[in-house]
Design a protein around this motif. Structure first.
Motif, PDB file in Angstrom:
ATOM      1  N   LEU A   1       3.006  -4.510  -8.083  1.00 28.02           N
ATOM      2  CA  LEU A   1       2.878  -4.711  -6.637  1.00 28.02           C
ATOM      3  C   LEU A   1       2.998  -6.191  -6.282  1.00 28.02           C
ATOM      4  O   LEU A   1       3.595  -6.542  -5.253  1.00 28.02           O
ATOM      5  CB  LEU A   1       1.546  -4.160  -6.142  1.00 28.02           C
ATOM      6  CG  LEU A   1       1.384  -2.627  -6.215  1.00 28.02           C
ATOM      7  CD1 LEU A   1      -0.028  -2.229  -5.815  1.00 28.02           C
ATOM      8  CD2 LEU A   1       2.408  -1.927  -5.333  1.00 28.02           C
TER       9      LEU A   1
ATOM     10  N   LEU B   1       0.388  -1.338 -12.614  1.00 31.18           N
ATOM     11  CA  LEU B   1       0.852  -1.156 -11.241  1.00 31.18           C
ATOM     12  C   LEU B   1       0.490  -2.356 -10.373  1.00 31.18           C
ATOM     13  O   LEU B   1       1.298  -2.797  -9.546  1.00 31.18           O
ATOM     14  CB  LEU B   1       0.251   0.126 -10.655  1.00 31.18           C
ATOM     15  CG  LEU B   1       0.616   0.433  -9.195  1.00 31.18           C
ATOM     16  CD1 LEU B   1       2.119   0.587  -9.024  1.00 31.18           C
ATOM     17  CD2 LEU B   1      -0.112   1.690  -8.717  1.00 31.18           C
TER      18      LEU B   1
ATOM     19  N   GLU C   1       2.041   1.754  -3.498  1.00 29.88           N
ATOM     20  CA  GLU C   1       0.893   2.234  -4.258  1.00 29.88           C
ATOM     21  C   GLU C   1       0.665   3.722  -4.019  1.00 29.88           C
ATOM     22  O   GLU C   1       0.353   4.481  -4.960  1.00 29.88           O
ATOM     23  CB  GLU C   1      -0.339   1.431  -3.852  1.00 29.88           C
ATOM     24  CG  GLU C   1      -1.573   1.692  -4.682  1.00 29.88           C
ATOM     25  CD  GLU C   1      -2.714   0.771  -4.288  1.00 29.88           C
ATOM     26  OE1 GLU C   1      -3.414   0.278  -5.181  1.00 29.88           O
ATOM     27  OE2 GLU C   1      -2.911   0.548  -3.065  1.00 29.88           O
TER      28      GLU C   1
ATOM     29  N   ARG D   1       0.832  -1.199   0.000  1.00 35.12           N
ATOM     30  CA  ARG D   1       0.000   0.000   0.000  1.00 35.12           C
ATOM     31  C   ARG D   1       0.876   1.262   0.000  1.00 35.12           C
ATOM     32  O   ARG D   1       0.502   2.286  -0.581  1.00 35.12           O
ATOM     33  CB  ARG D   1      -0.931   0.001   1.209  1.00 35.12           C
ATOM     34  CG  ARG D   1      -1.915  -1.150   1.272  1.00 35.12           C
ATOM     35  CD  ARG D   1      -3.013  -1.047   0.207  1.00 35.12           C
ATOM     36  NE  ARG D   1      -2.575  -1.391  -1.152  1.00 35.12           N
ATOM     37  CZ  ARG D   1      -2.409  -2.643  -1.590  1.00 35.12           C
ATOM     38  NH1 ARG D   1      -2.633  -3.662  -0.775  1.00 35.12           N
ATOM     39  NH2 ARG D   1      -2.027  -2.872  -2.817  1.00 35.12           N
TER      40      ARG D   1
END
Length: 322
Positions: A106, A102, A48, A45
């Motif tokens: 991740l 993305l 991100e 996270r």
């Protein structure tokens, strides 16, 4: 050498700076392994958040690598290093310059945090970078300060510490060496070497630690060229020997060696092993129709020709050296 740096770089970890000694070494009790749970999710996270503030939705895979040493017997390695779930063609979809959403990036960060065997840099040139190091150290670089992402990282229970540069940033060569492009001139040399009987085997390294091997004839060179993975590093070798018994007699007493052999069905296999795997390698190669042994040591591994595949516009953008 000169490192390529972004102006804003943060070391993102679960390690409280208050638990570091005067040398910066962590002295707390946090494990150096991923928890495969809430803390790992917080890392993702955080990445991100930095990507969102930078305006990044896709990432380029740079310098991908996997372990190369083969392990016979025992617990099998994860098939395809787990990449079959992320890429349509598994490992062969992974190459330098491959762009991924993305979300896929991740998941690759997750693999690296778990030390699952796959490693790469994830970047947008001159804009953004994510590098995963040892012991749950993660470095995020951006062309902007990303103050909101820093705040978000803290709220996730992690620490985003400003640093001068990522220790995993690529360093540009300044030693005068020039990458040889696998252009029309290179392929003309390959054609001549194969036609003259000097060469007959092409090594295609599309991920460091992973290769595909192609047996060449004058009639197949162009077809092999057309099917190569983008930005692969190429090495041209003499042909395999049909005297497999003589090849196996050349196994050293110890050390590392790479065996390359052709199965009766025409498929070409390879394995890098140390002395603990020589017996199994000999068994696997004994049924081959042709084979060779290659040293894995740099000063002894000397192919006939080497080159790096350029992009479609003729420019070599892969940063590894042939």
């Amino acid at each position: 050498m000169t490192a390529v740096h972004l102006p804003h770089v943060y070391r993102v970890t679960k390690y409280d700076p208050a638990d570091r000694d005067e040398h910066g070494h962590y002295t707390g009790t946090e494990s150096t392994a991923s928890d495969h749970g809430a803390v790992e999710a917080a890392y993702l996270r955080a990445v991100e958040a930095f990507a969102a503030e930078t305006g990044v939705g896709r990432l380029a895979v740079r310098e991908p690598q996997v372990p190369s040493l083969a392990h016979f017997g025992g617990e099998p390695a994860l098939p395809g290093f787990g990449l079959d779930a992320l890429f349509p063609d598994g490992l062969t979809s992974l190459h330098d310059g491959a762009e991924v959403p993305l979300g896929t990036g991740l998941e690759m960060v997750r693999f690296m945090l778990r030390d699952a065997g796959v490693w790469c840099r994830l970047e947008v040139a001159d804009v953004f970078a994510v590098h995963v190091g040892w012991d749950q150290y993660l470095y995020v670089g951006s062309d902007r300060p990303c103050e909101e992402a820093v705040t978000r990282t803290a709220a996730l229970g992690l620490f985003a510490e400003r640093c001068a540069a990522s220790p995993y940033a690529v360093e540009e060569e300044e030693d005068g060496r020039v990458q040889v492009p696998a252009d029309d001139e290179f392929w003309a040399r390959v054609h001549r070497a194969v036609a003259d009987g000097e060469a007959g085997l092409l090594e295609e390294t599309f991920v460091a630690g992973a290769e595909r091997w192609h047996r060449l004839t004058p009639e197949t060179v162009d077809a092999v060229r057309a099917g190569l993975v983008p930005r692969a590093c190429l090495a041209l070798w003499p042909d395999l020997s049909t005297d497999v018994t003589a090849v196996l007699a050349g196994l050293p007493a110890d050390g590392l060696v790479e065996g390359v052999w052709q199965e009766p069905d025409g498929r070409i296999r390879n394995a890098v092993v140390d002395e603990s795997g020589f017996a199994e390698l000999a068994v696997r190669m004994s049924a081959a129709t042709a084979a060779t042994l290659l040293s894995v040591y740099a000063d002894e591994r000397v192919p006939l020709l080497t080159a790096v595949l350029p992009d479609g516009d003729g420019v070599v953008r892969a940063r590894w050296r042939s």
